[in-house]
Write an enzyme that holds these catalytic residues in place. Structure first.
Site, mmCIF file in Angstrom:
data_model
loop_
_atom_site.group_PDB
_atom_site.id
_atom_site.type_symbol
_atom_site.label_atom_id
_atom_site.label_comp_id
_atom_site.label_asym_id
_atom_site.label_seq_id
_atom_site.Cartn_x
_atom_site.Cartn_y
_atom_site.Cartn_z
ATOM 1 C CG LEU A 31 15.902 -26.563 -33.652
ATOM 2 C CD1 LEU A 31 15.076 -27.736 -33.168
ATOM 3 C CD2 LEU A 31 15.076 -25.292 -33.666
ATOM 4 C CG ASP A 32 20.009 -21.777 -29.815
ATOM 5 O OD1 ASP A 32 18.933 -22.040 -29.233
ATOM 6 O OD2 ASP A 32 20.334 -20.615 -30.112
ATOM 7 C CB SER A 33 20.651 -25.376 -25.574
ATOM 8 O OG SER A 33 21.251 -24.121 -25.330
ATOM 9 C CG ASP A 35 16.372 -22.026 -31.229
ATOM 10 O OD1 ASP A 35 15.844 -20.939 -30.936
ATOM 11 O OD2 ASP A 35 17.310 -22.146 -32.037
#
Length: 71
Positions: A31-33, A35
């Site tokens: 997950l990125d920020s 997400d």
């Protein structure tokens, strides 16, 4: 609560819940920020809570602890 959060993340990623470890960081899960922000909104709605994210909350275990403390 932890199972609910894991299921939400698994569904979001298209993975099986058994593939997600609550101690892995959100980044390790994939997950990125952005997400994480989307998922936080979904978790807030599902669990009827308010979450103020910080750098320290970087995995599911810490997120669950935060939600419990906030109740």
């Amino acid at each position: 609560m932890k199972d609910t959060i894991i299921n939400i993340i698994a569904e979001y990623l298209g993975n099986d819940a058994s593939e997600i470890s609550s101690s892995e960081t959100f980044k390790e899960i994939g997950l990125d920020s952005l997400d994480v922000m989307e998922l936080v909104m979904q978790i807030e709605e599902e669990l009827d809570c308010k979450i103020e994210l910080s750098q320290e909350i970087d995995n599911i275990d810490k997120l669950c602890a935060y939600i419990e403390e906030s109740k």
